[in-house]
Design an enzyme around this catalytic site. Structure first.
Site, PDB file in Angstrom:
ATOM      1  CB  THR A  12      -7.572  18.514  26.492  1.00  0.00           C
ATOM      2  OG1 THR A  12      -7.509  18.823  25.111  1.00  0.00           O
ATOM      3  CG2 THR A  12      -8.907  18.979  27.028  1.00  0.00           C
ATOM      4  CG  ASP A  56      -2.561  21.562  21.279  1.00  0.00           C
ATOM      5  OD1 ASP A  56      -3.670  22.031  21.512  1.00  0.00           O
ATOM      6  OD2 ASP A  56      -2.379  20.613  20.490  1.00  0.00           O
ATOM      7  CB  SER A  57      -0.195  16.487  21.720  1.00  0.00           C
ATOM      8  OG  SER A  57      -1.353  16.233  20.975  1.00  0.00           O
ATOM      9  CB  SER A  58      -0.985  20.103  17.248  1.00  0.00           C
ATOM     10  OG  SER A  58      -2.243  19.481  17.372  1.00  0.00           O
ATOM     11  CD  GLN A 274      -6.694   5.369   1.066  1.00  0.00           C
ATOM     12  OE1 GLN A 274      -7.903   5.552   0.977  1.00  0.00           O
ATOM     13  NE2 GLN A 274      -5.854   5.709   0.099  1.00  0.00           N
TER      14      GLN A 274
HETATM   15  N1  ASP Z   1      -5.350  19.606  21.255  1.00  0.00           N
HETATM   16  C1  ASP Z   1      -5.192  18.753  22.415  1.00  0.00           C
HETATM   17  C2  ASP Z   1      -3.816  18.139  22.381  1.00  0.00           C
HETATM   18  O1  ASP Z   1      -3.600  17.173  21.711  1.00  0.00           O
HETATM   19  C3  ASP Z   1      -6.243  17.709  22.431  1.00  0.00           C
HETATM   20  C4  ASP Z   1      -6.214  16.788  23.625  1.00  0.00           C
HETATM   21  O2  ASP Z   1      -5.406  16.891  24.517  1.00  0.00           O
HETATM   22  O3  ASP Z   1      -7.073  15.903  23.685  1.00  0.00           O
HETATM   23  O4  ASP Z   1      -2.929  18.638  23.009  1.00  0.00           O
END
Ligand code: ASP
Length: 338
Positions: A12, A56-58, A274
């Site tokens: 982000t 995007d880190s996903s 958990q």
């Molecule tokens: N979706 C973004 C990412 O992880 C969220 C962030 O950067 O906070 O790349």
């Protein structure tokens, strides 16, 4: 002059709105520099390595962790510290993975990002970036103050392999439930040196082979034999089992038999809780005594992120089952308190 390498992976912090879809998409580092003119006023020699493509880190994965660790290793002698700009979503996984990959690390590797893009008026990105750079540049007696992989976010510095992203809306996005913070930024930077990892300076060792063939079994009341066996009878090499409280599970015979079958097939099973705070204590309750006797590995107070990346790392080294099992229960980089 202190030399720092900024590695821009995305997140982000550098995102802008796509005019076509309205969604946030990663954008290049130039606009970060334009939005933080203060960077030029810092008395550091800054270099930037930008990922291509920016992520995007996903979309992070072990191959990209290896690329990141490779950049740090290749330029290790040139820089005093490293700041990685990274999306917050999987930052705790990357930080955990890097902590295992970079053995004997004696320089700071500080990951940071932001909840609002750097171009937004109320952004948290500037403070995060500027203070992360200051932390990476701080030395005591010519040695790095923080010879660790860590995460700096919202005025707090966390050990990377102890941190979790716990909030997707607050600026305070991270927590370290089972380990104190390493530093805090107020009017001055306060470092809590008792909690910072100290070890003799030895050559950095990179290990970037990972085995990702791992399954996750999250317990819940009402879980069926079919669901459990979809994991225990699958072809994974290891299972991270997320249990209740201090490591407890149902004692139903079909469940115990399913775990035993997986163990007999050579799968490692690691028990983590958990609960975010506290530790697994196998044998404390009747509902975990059996697990202990069967040879289920205790993950103690490790985060899920640290557990899974540690397993990937240890299994990636091709170590025998017994050695991986033993190393999972000891602290390699300060990731657990046993
Ligand atoms: N979706 C973004 C990412 O992880 C969220 C962030 O950067 O906070 O790349």
């Amino acid at each position: 002059m202190t030399k720092i390498l900024i590695i821009y992976t995305g997140g982000t912090i550098g995102m802008v709105n796509d005019p076509l879809t309205g969604a946030l998409i990663p954008f290049d580092f130039k606009q970060i520099q334009q939005n933080v003119p203060e960077l030029a006023r810092l008395n550091y020699d800054l270099d930037v390595h930008s990922f291509d493509p920016i992520l995007d880190s996903s979309n992070m994965d072990p191959e990209i962790w290896a690329e990141l660790a490779g950049i740090i290793t290749d330029t290790y002698a040139t820089y005093d510290g490293f700041v990685i700009l990274h999306g917050s979503d999987t930052m705790a996984y990357t930080a955990s993975a890097l902590s295992f990959m970079l053995k004997n690390l004696s320089k700071p590797v500080v990951l940071t990002g932001s909840q609002l893009p750097i171009g937004e008026i109320r952004t948290d990105a500037k403070e995060n970036l500027i203070t992360a750079l200051e932390i990476a540049a701080t030395k005591v007696n010519e040695l790095a103050m923080i010879p660790e992989v860590c995460i700096y976010f919202d005025y707090q510095l966390f050990r990377g392999n102890r941190s979790i992203k716990y909030n997707s809306e607050k600026f305070e996005a991270f927590q370290s439930p089972n380990y104190p913070i390493l530093a805090e930024a107020g009017v001055t930077l306060s470092f809590y040196s008792n909690y910072i990892h100290q070890h003799p300076v030895e050559p950095l060792v990179l290990q970037s082979e990972f085995n990702t063939n791992i399954g996750v079994l999250k317990m819940y009341p009402g879980i069926t034999i079919k669901t459990v066996q979809a994991i225990t009878r699958s072809s994974v090499d290891a299972i991270v089992m997320e249990t209740f409280g201090s490591g407890n599970t149902t004692t139903a015979q079909w469940f115990v038999d399913s775990l035993q079958e997986a163990l007999d097939a050579g799968k490692l099973i690691v028990d983590i809780s958990q609960c975010q705070g506290g530790s697994v204590e196998l044998g404390k309750y009747e509902t975990s005594k059996k697990l202990q006797h069967m040879g289920i590995i205790s993950g103690f107070d490790m985060t899920f992120e640290a557990t899974i990346t540690k397993l990937m790392y240890l299994m990636g080294q091709g170590l025998p089952y017994k050695e991986v099992a033993a190393l999972m229960e000891v602290s390699l980089r300060g990731e657990l308190s046993a």
